[in-house]
Design an enzyme around this catalytic site. Structure first.
Site, PDB file in Angstrom:
ATOM      1  CD  GLU A 120      -2.633  21.401   4.018  1.00  0.00           C
ATOM      2  OE1 GLU A 120      -2.159  20.264   4.174  1.00  0.00           O
ATOM      3  OE2 GLU A 120      -2.346  22.363   4.739  1.00  0.00           O
ATOM      4  CE  LYS A 144      -3.916  10.187   2.857  1.00  0.00           C
ATOM      5  NZ  LYS A 144      -2.851   9.588   2.109  1.00  0.00           N
ATOM      6  CG  ASP A 175      -0.892   8.229  -3.904  1.00  0.00           C
ATOM      7  OD1 ASP A 175      -0.389   7.783  -2.854  1.00  0.00           O
ATOM      8  OD2 ASP A 175      -1.417   7.506  -4.764  1.00  0.00           O
ATOM      9  CE1 TYR A 200       2.225  16.769   5.885  1.00  0.00           C
ATOM     10  CE2 TYR A 200       2.449  16.570   3.519  1.00  0.00           C
ATOM     11  CZ  TYR A 200       2.528  16.014   4.778  1.00  0.00           C
ATOM     12  OH  TYR A 200       2.906  14.706   4.924  1.00  0.00           O
ATOM     13  CE  LYS A 214      -7.100   6.671   1.001  1.00  0.00           C
ATOM     14  NZ  LYS A 214      -5.981   5.901   1.444  1.00  0.00           N
ATOM     15  CB  CYS A 230       5.395 -19.378 -27.894  1.00  0.00           C
ATOM     16  SG  CYS A 230       5.338 -17.697 -28.516  1.00  0.00           S
ATOM     17  CB  CYS A 279       7.389 -18.864 -32.397  1.00  0.00           C
ATOM     18  SG  CYS A 279       7.957 -19.335 -30.761  1.00  0.00           S
ATOM     19  CB  CYS A 314       8.234 -17.918 -25.802  1.00  0.00           C
ATOM     20  SG  CYS A 314       8.829 -18.343 -27.435  1.00  0.00           S
ATOM     21  CB  CYS A 317       9.704 -16.327 -30.645  1.00  0.00           C
ATOM     22  SG  CYS A 317       8.151 -15.566 -30.177  1.00  0.00           S
TER      23      CYS A 317
HETATM   24  S1  IVH Z   1      -0.861  15.905   7.436  1.00  0.00           S
HETATM   25  C1  IVH Z   1      -0.373  14.440  11.707  1.00  0.00           C
HETATM   26  N1  IVH Z   1      -1.258  16.784   5.001  1.00  0.00           N
HETATM   27  O1  IVH Z   1      -0.854  11.265   4.137  1.00  0.00           O
HETATM   28  C2  IVH Z   1      -0.802  14.763  10.349  1.00  0.00           C
HETATM   29  N2  IVH Z   1      -0.532  14.540   5.290  1.00  0.00           N
HETATM   30  O2  IVH Z   1      -2.235   8.975   5.579  1.00  0.00           O
HETATM   31  C3  IVH Z   1       0.267  14.557   9.402  1.00  0.00           C
HETATM   32  N3  IVH Z   1      -0.198  13.329   3.180  1.00  0.00           N
HETATM   33  O3  IVH Z   1       1.682  10.168   6.261  1.00  0.00           O
HETATM   34  C4  IVH Z   1      -0.138  14.435   8.009  1.00  0.00           C
HETATM   35  N4  IVH Z   1      -0.735  14.980   1.829  1.00  0.00           N
HETATM   36  O4  IVH Z   1       2.363  11.264   4.088  1.00  0.00           O
HETATM   37  C5  IVH Z   1      -0.894  15.738   5.768  1.00  0.00           C
HETATM   38  N5  IVH Z   1      -1.624  17.702   2.903  1.00  0.00           N
HETATM   39  C6  IVH Z   1      -1.249  16.672   3.661  1.00  0.00           C
HETATM   40  C7  IVH Z   1      -0.866  15.438   3.105  1.00  0.00           C
HETATM   41  C8  IVH Z   1      -0.517  14.383   3.958  1.00  0.00           C
HETATM   42  C9  IVH Z   1      -0.327  13.726   1.907  1.00  0.00           C
HETATM   43  C10 IVH Z   1       0.210  11.965   3.613  1.00  0.00           C
HETATM   44  C11 IVH Z   1       1.269  11.929   4.668  1.00  0.00           C
HETATM   45  C12 IVH Z   1       0.735  11.057   5.739  1.00  0.00           C
HETATM   46  C13 IVH Z   1      -0.367  10.333   5.073  1.00  0.00           C
HETATM   47  C14 IVH Z   1      -1.405   9.958   6.083  1.00  0.00           C
END
Ligand code: IVH
Length: 712
Positions: free
Chosen positions: A147, A149, A151, A260, A348, A442, A445, A458, A464
């Site tokens: 999946e 990740k 942010d 998730y 990542k 500044c 001015c 300033c 200014c």
């Molecule tokens: S699974 C034990 N799935 O990433 C596994 N985490 O660096 C639990 N995160 O703290 C995490 N998308 O906040 C999982 N599709 C995803 C995610 C995800 C974002 C975040 C989550 C976690 C952090 C880990």
């Protein structure tokens, strides 16, 4: 890649909670049984309909009714709940907004620890993870689920008998903060799981709260217009919003969520993660928009490549993918370390950073006089965007990073508004310029600069031109005096031509002055003067925002306006008095009193007053019974140029009125923009007064009905 078509009806769980369970216990004894049961029936219908439309709109993105019809349902529910408060339930869609601000969050011990993930940055390390897993499980192909990740911020959501009862931040994984009231404001989060399917009676779901990029940009625009600090990136915006103590503020900042994983005790789970997420989907919970079942690690690597390609066009930020063993029994066999599982990793994305050279370091002067060093760069493409400027934040940062003109630097774009200079990259043999010296005057001015903490200011104030321009733009902005047509370009010309030397000079302008400006003719000049004239009647909180007192943004302005009712009272307030107010700390109290002690500021205000600027006292603006539109019903039709629909609606509601979608005998006014629809004919036939945009706009500013239109 969507999974909506795969919705299934899980039948693993025995219970099927009574749909009415939440409501039946709260029967009010105060009302006669007949009307009470009728009301209950209607409440239930409304709640179900609203939940269904929330699901269709927010989760499935296929709305079935118009916004106006939805609003009508919502309002009816609100009205009924107000009338019969005992019948209101915590899972009601109306509970998404509201509740009093909290003093602090309470702590929650997680029922299931919220583990973190080990991160890998390259394919080699991911292959090594796969090898370890295969060796330990003595298997050739364990099978993964991958999946994006997201942010954002990790949260745990608890549903009891299908009702959302609690939500908490991850915290340290064991103890988090109770943010239930803020999570309730998230439209994509169901307050009740979808009816007609079975789910565990006690369910803990794990998900990620985040802000979509378009919402993030809109929020930042709004904050800037209101004179508040914008957020640096969507993640900060999400975390600031989720940890906001006042849910009324949270509800104006659009967060979203994806789920998730789920944990539940005492019931059987499906055998794989992929299926588990499908369950979440079938219960009406939002799930990752992309996910893939990967028979081997190769497919997971392929998913990583695909998502990396998509990363810059997705409407939300992702910083990698998560690769998880799909089968739960194999997860158990692999086990966990203290903070992270041995069955999953985050793969990542490389950070969006590039190397480039600093051509110059310029100083930008903001409305408050703060001088920000900006690195002017050799243009470089980072994640599909050409970057030629990056913030160096303040002189201390420049010194700490030792960035000089001619240096090679690493520039990062992490969904941020302005890219950041991360660090200087030493290049062997490179000749270096002289260290950056914060200017003593500044650049705009030439007034002296002073250091306050890490920030250089300033001292020129309205002398200014940069500060004056910033102050005027802020004064005219939507969140403050809302003077339409007085934007950056006009402000710059007014200042550069010496026509405006302080805020009050705006009210001295005449047609001839404006005719000197590029792009102005008689009509446009008269129009702008009309707008300036309208702004003379201004709610207290808005003038407070407009005056640009440091640390006084929308929220504080409202607090002050409510407490002091008139500007005269506020001017006389002492620091001690200000400190008695809950939301006011020493910094704000000092800033407010200093502002009014400064004779220059007092003079500007007195000049404005002498030119006819009148503050509407807060009591008349906020007291519900004194609101000018209380009980008035409006219908909108056609395009309003100056008022997007939502804005017009918001203004009417702020003044106590109501907006409905159909013209009827009950309608008090039809507001007709360009190309009005059939509602115009209905209003004419029924004799409903019609306001054109100009009349409506005047009316919104003055709060008084024009005699011509109300006589119609
Ligand atoms: S699974 C034990 N799935 O990433 C596994 N985490 O660096 C639990 N995160 O703290 C995490 N998308 O906040 C999982 N599709 C995803 C995610 C995800 C974002 C975040 C989550 C976690 C952090 C880990």
């Amino acid at each position: 890649m969507g999974t909506k078509s795969e919705v299934m009806q899980p039948n693993l769980f025995e219970n099927n909670p009574d749909e009415t369970g939440a409501e039946s216990s709260s029967n009010s004894p105060q009302f006669p049984a007949v009307s009470s049961s009728k009301v209950q029936r209607r409440l239930k219908e409304l709640k179900q309909a609203i939940r269904r439309h929330d699901d269709l709109y927010y989760v499935q993105s296929r709305p079935k009714i118009s916004d106006a019809n939805y609003d009508e349902l919502f309002r009816e529910l609100q009205a009924l709940e107000n009338q019969y408060p005992d019948l209101a339930t915590p899972d009601s869609p109306t509970q998404r907004v509201g509740g009093a601000p909290l003093a602090q969050f309470s702590k929650v011990t997680h029922e299931f620890p919220l583990l973190s993930l080990d991160s890998e940055m390259d394919e080699e390390s991911v292959l090594a993870f796969d090898q370890r897993v295969r060796r330990e499980l003595e298997l050739n192909q364990p099978g993964y689920s991958a999946e994006p990740k997201y942010d954002g911020l990790s949260v745990a959501l608890t549903y009891d008998n299908g009702i959302f009862v609690r939500g908490a931040t991850r915290g340290n994984g064991t103890i988090g903060e109770d943010v239930t009231h803020n999570l309730r404001t998230i439209r994509t989060l169901p307050l009740q799981l979808r009816q007609g399917v079975t789910y565990p009676p006690h369910l803990v779901v794990r998900g990620e709260v985040f802000m979509r990029l378009p919402d993030f940009h809109t929020l930042n625009r709004r904050l800037t217009e209101q004179g508040e600090e914008p957020f640096a990136n969507p993640r900060n915006a999400s975390s600031g919003t989720l940890r906001q103590l006042d849910p009324a503020i949270t509800s104006t900042r659009p967060l979203t969520i994806t789920c998730y994983d789920f944990m539940s005790s005492g019931v059987e789970r499906p055998s794989t993660h992929f299926e588990a997420v499908t369950y979440l989907d079938s219960w009406g919970l939002p799930i990752p928009q992309f996910r893939r079942h990967c028979p081997s690690i190769q497919e997971a690597l392929e998913f990583h490549r695909e998502m990396l390609e998509q990363r810059d066009v997705l409407p939300f930020e992702i910083d990698g993918i998560v690769i998880k063993i799909d089968r739960f029994d194999w997860r158990t066999a692999l086990g966990e370390k203290s903070r992270s599982p041995r069955w999953a990793i985050a793969f990542k994305f490389p950070p969006r950073k590039e190397l480039t050279k600093v051509q110059a370091i310029a100083m930008s002067v903001g409305r408050t006089g703060a001088l920000t060093p900006i690195a002017l760069l050799d243009p470089v493409e980072i994640g599909g965007v050409t970057v030629s400027r990056a913030s160096l934040h303040n002189a201390e940062e420049v010194a700490r990073k030792d960035v000089r003109v001619g240096d090679t630097v690493k520039v990062e774009r992490a969904g941020d508004v302005i890219p950041d200079v991360v660090e200087r990259v030493p290049v062997p043999g490179e000749e270096r310029g002289t260290p950056f010296r914060p200017p003593t005057t500044c650049p705009v001015c030439q007034s002296h600069t002073i250091q306050e903490g890490p920030i250089l200011y300033c001292t020129g104030q309205t002398v200014c031109s940069a500060q004056l321009k910033g102050s005027l733009e802020h004064f005219a902005s939507k969140g403050a005096l809302n003077i339409e047509g007085l934007g950056k370009k006009t402000v710059a010309q007014l200042v550069d031509k010496g026509l405006v030397k302080n805020l009050s000079d705006l009210y001295m302008l005449g047609v001839d002055d404006l005719l000197q400006l590029e792009g102005f003719a008689k009509k446009s000049a008269t129009q702008l003067l009309g707008e300036i004239e309208k702004s003379k009647n201004v709610p207290f909180a808005r003038i407070l925002i407009g005056l640009g007192i440091r640390h006084v943004g929308t929220h504080i302005a409202k607090v002050l306006a409510k407490k002091f009712v008139s500007l005269d009272n506020l001017m006389r307030a002492t620091e001690e008095e200000l400190l008695q107010i809950r939301d006011i700390g020493p910094e704000i109290a000092a800033s407010v009193t200093h502002f009014f002690q400064e004779s220059r500021n007092l003079k500007v205000w007195q000049h404005m007053e002498s030119l006819g600027v009148r503050v509407q006292q807060e009591a008349t603006v906020l007291m519900p019974h004194a609101q000018p539109l209380t009980g008035k019903i409006f219908v909108l039709t056609g395009t309003l140029k100056g008022y997007p629909r939502q804005e017009a609606k918001r203004r009417i509601e702020e003044l106590g009125g109501r907006v409905t979608s159909h013209v009827s005998k009950q309608t008090d006014y039809l507001v007709a923009g360009e190309d009005p629809g059939s509602k115009y004919d209905s209003a004419t036939a029924l004799g409903v007064p019609i306001l054109d945009e100009h009349e409506f706009s005047l009316f919104m500013h003055s709060g008084n009905l024009l005699s011509s239109s109300s006589d119609e």
